[in-house]
Design a protein around this motif. Sequence first.
Motif: not given
Length: 231
Positions: A162-166, A204-207, A220-231
């Motif tokens: 979420a926004v402002d979360a960790y 901020a909200e988004g991906a 050697v690496q990996a790429t993943v999706e990050v989704t940010v939701t509303a606070a």
Amino acid sequence: MSDIGFAKNYTNLYEINITPDGPDKTWARVAAGINSADWNGNEKTAQDDYYDGDGLGNTEVGGGQIVGTFAGHRKYGDPAQDFIASKMLDYQGRHTDFRWTSPDGSVLEGDVTLVNIDPQGGDPTSKSDFGFEVHYNGLPTYTPGDATAFPETVTAAAVTVAVDAYVDVAPTVAPETASKAVVYGIEDDSIATVDSAGRVEGIAEGATKLNVKSAAKPTVQATVEVTVTAA
């Protein structure tokens, strides 16, 4: 494995604690703008000549101190460089923690003093110089690695925050005996940020995308999706 057998210098991971007075350590990678890192033992020796040496000397090492010298170019906005530069006039506040992870996974960590801070300078049309030294105080903690096992895969789960979360990313490096040192990067830091320890903060909200790569073998690496939701 030839690129790891003769490991390149950039596969060493250097990190500094930028909150030495805080309740928790905040590790920041020492890498941006740095193009030189040299280490020495700053050893104290005694050299003596004895009658039974037939004119030849004898040397004994009485002690020493592990000293690292870093140099490169000033990059404003880099957390590690900004922290180090801020200590130039703070002669009483130069103590912090430093962690050096070698390509084989061995770790040297302990209390250091920042010395000879060079925050900027150089030719008028060149990138500004930057440099400093870290002096380990006493015997740092040493954790041995395994020079026979090198990273083959890095895996990580998608992140939702979420926004402002960790959220802490917990990647897995295989095989298990390989170096666990990884570095992180966010594609769009207006949506989320990530620190040296893998803690993702929603901005901020988004991906966007998070990249996790082995410090010992960056291919050697990996790429993943990050989704940010509303606070």
